[in-house]
Scaffold this motif. Structure first.
Motif, mmCIF file in Angstrom:
data_model
loop_
_atom_site.group_PDB
_atom_site.id
_atom_site.type_symbol
_atom_site.label_atom_id
_atom_site.label_comp_id
_atom_site.label_asym_id
_atom_site.label_seq_id
_atom_site.Cartn_x
_atom_site.Cartn_y
_atom_site.Cartn_z
ATOM 1 N N VAL A 196 30.338 -20.840 24.018
ATOM 2 C CA VAL A 196 29.847 -21.129 22.527
ATOM 3 C C VAL A 196 28.605 -21.023 22.873
ATOM 4 N N GLU A 197 27.430 -21.168 22.126
ATOM 5 C CA GLU A 197 25.802 -21.210 21.940
ATOM 6 C C GLU A 197 25.898 -21.977 21.129
ATOM 7 N N TYR A 198 24.871 -22.596 21.243
ATOM 8 C CA TYR A 198 24.184 -23.744 19.950
ATOM 9 C C TYR A 198 22.490 -23.148 19.828
ATOM 10 N N ALA A 199 22.108 -23.121 19.205
ATOM 11 C CA ALA A 199 20.619 -22.740 18.226
ATOM 12 C C ALA A 199 20.382 -23.755 17.658
ATOM 13 N N ALA A 200 18.579 -23.854 17.605
ATOM 14 C CA ALA A 200 18.333 -24.459 16.616
ATOM 15 C C ALA A 200 18.336 -23.793 15.505
ATOM 16 N N THR A 201 18.065 -24.460 14.296
ATOM 17 C CA THR A 201 18.578 -23.890 12.876
ATOM 18 C C THR A 201 16.815 -23.733 12.514
ATOM 19 N N ALA A 202 16.565 -23.708 11.558
ATOM 20 C CA ALA A 202 14.628 -23.193 11.253
ATOM 21 C C ALA A 202 15.136 -24.675 10.167
ATOM 22 N N HIS A 203 16.188 -25.139 9.424
ATOM 23 C CA HIS A 203 15.394 -26.297 9.420
ATOM 24 C C HIS A 203 15.631 -26.971 10.588
ATOM 25 N N LEU B 67 26.902 -32.402 18.781
ATOM 26 C CA LEU B 67 26.625 -31.361 17.687
ATOM 27 C C LEU B 67 27.470 -31.139 16.561
ATOM 28 N N GLN B 68 28.246 -31.528 16.441
ATOM 29 C CA GLN B 68 29.236 -31.378 15.325
ATOM 30 C C GLN B 68 28.307 -31.943 14.166
ATOM 31 N N GLU B 69 27.790 -33.586 14.203
ATOM 32 C CA GLU B 69 27.270 -33.668 12.937
ATOM 33 C C GLU B 69 25.997 -33.297 13.028
ATOM 34 N N LEU B 70 25.255 -32.713 14.046
ATOM 35 C CA LEU B 70 23.828 -32.036 13.947
ATOM 36 C C LEU B 70 24.559 -30.261 13.232
ATOM 37 N N GLU B 71 25.613 -30.319 13.446
ATOM 38 C CA GLU B 71 25.702 -28.888 12.295
ATOM 39 C C GLU B 71 26.020 -28.730 11.078
ATOM 40 N N LEU B 72 27.046 -30.354 10.726
ATOM 41 C CA LEU B 72 27.077 -30.659 9.683
ATOM 42 C C LEU B 72 25.904 -31.129 8.563
ATOM 43 N N LEU C 36 15.045 -26.734 20.552
ATOM 44 C CA LEU C 36 14.004 -26.028 19.666
ATOM 45 C C LEU C 36 13.450 -25.178 20.810
ATOM 46 N N GLU C 37 13.791 -25.222 22.257
ATOM 47 C CA GLU C 37 12.910 -24.690 22.945
ATOM 48 C C GLU C 37 13.718 -22.973 23.146
ATOM 49 N N GLU C 38 15.185 -23.154 22.978
ATOM 50 C CA GLU C 38 15.736 -22.257 23.153
ATOM 51 C C GLU C 38 17.315 -22.276 23.480
ATOM 52 N N LYS C 39 18.129 -21.627 22.797
ATOM 53 C CA LYS C 39 19.582 -21.778 22.550
ATOM 54 C C LYS C 39 19.805 -21.401 23.862
ATOM 55 N N GLN C 40 21.453 -23.046 23.820
ATOM 56 C CA GLN C 40 21.923 -22.946 24.866
ATOM 57 C C GLN C 40 23.407 -22.897 25.139
ATOM 58 N N ARG C 41 24.103 -22.611 26.035
ATOM 59 C CA ARG C 41 25.552 -22.758 26.000
ATOM 60 C C ARG C 41 25.686 -23.797 26.029
ATOM 61 N N PHE C 42 27.120 -24.774 25.938
ATOM 62 C CA PHE C 42 27.507 -26.063 25.840
ATOM 63 C C PHE C 42 28.029 -26.646 27.299
ATOM 64 N N THR D 217 21.453 -30.141 31.047
ATOM 65 C CA THR D 217 20.051 -30.730 31.015
ATOM 66 C C THR D 217 19.723 -31.957 30.825
ATOM 67 N N ILE D 218 21.192 -32.253 29.198
ATOM 68 C CA ILE D 218 20.500 -33.390 29.053
ATOM 69 C C ILE D 218 21.267 -34.148 30.009
ATOM 70 N N GLY D 219 22.076 -34.786 31.123
ATOM 71 C CA GLY D 219 23.115 -35.091 31.518
ATOM 72 C C GLY D 219 23.500 -36.039 30.128
ATOM 73 N N ILE D 220 24.254 -35.273 29.780
ATOM 74 C CA ILE D 220 25.412 -36.096 28.587
ATOM 75 C C ILE D 220 26.784 -35.734 28.561
ATOM 76 N N SER D 221 27.693 -36.749 28.415
ATOM 77 C CA SER D 221 29.109 -35.882 28.551
ATOM 78 C C SER D 221 29.464 -35.013 28.010
ATOM 79 N N PRO D 222 30.581 -33.925 28.205
ATOM 80 C CA PRO D 222 31.207 -32.990 27.002
ATOM 81 C C PRO D 222 31.438 -33.394 25.325
ATOM 82 N N ARG D 223 31.691 -34.918 25.894
ATOM 83 C CA ARG D 223 32.651 -34.831 24.738
ATOM 84 C C ARG D 223 31.570 -36.233 23.456
ATOM 85 N N ILE D 224 30.913 -36.960 24.348
ATOM 86 C CA ILE D 224 29.482 -37.202 23.380
ATOM 87 C C ILE D 224 29.270 -35.532 22.723
#
Length: 119
Positions: free
Chosen positions: A83-90, A62-67, A38-44, A50-57
């Motif tokens: 690959v870049e991810y961004a928050a949607t209007a939703h 992200l797949q679930e959020l995209e769905l 929500l702050e800014e789009k980011q690459r994978f 930034t989050i400190g999360i494993s790539p697999r998780i």
């Protein structure tokens, strides 16, 4: 017999709505991912750092959020491919929820841990 306020249809509908919301954003990572996006789009790779999360998780989350139409995935025309991810209007409709959680988290920390700055 006394009215049972929690048995009303209105309360059952409210509980169902909360349950539906939790189905979409529950877990350790989803709201944190959304807060960052929500702050800014980011690459994978930026998100993993930034989050400190494993790539697999992160990939699974992200797949679930995209769905659920909360993030968009854009494959960039770069070498190597990024690959870049961004928050949607939703996703922005959750801003108040995330802000309230941030404020409550600060209050809870001060209540349980105390103000670390005080001596």
């Amino acid at each position: 017999m006394a009215h049972q306020p929690y048995a009303s249809q209105e309360c059952r509908n409210a509980h169902r709505s909360v349950h539906d919301t939790l189905d979409v954003v529950s877990g350790k990572w989803k709201l944190l991912i959304l807060a960052v996006l929500l702050e800014e789009k980011q690459r994978f790779k930026e998100l993993t750092r930034t989050i400190g999360i494993s790539p697999r998780i992160l990939s699974k989350e992200l797949q679930e959020l995209e769905l659920n139409q909360l993030v968009t995935r854009t494959v960039c025309d770069t070498r190597p491919v990024t690959v870049e991810y961004a928050a949607t209007a939703h996703a922005h409709t959750l801003s108040n929820v995330i802000h309230a959680m941030h404020e409550w988290g600060k209050l809870h920390h001060a209540t349980v841990i105390g103000d670390v700055g005080k001596s």
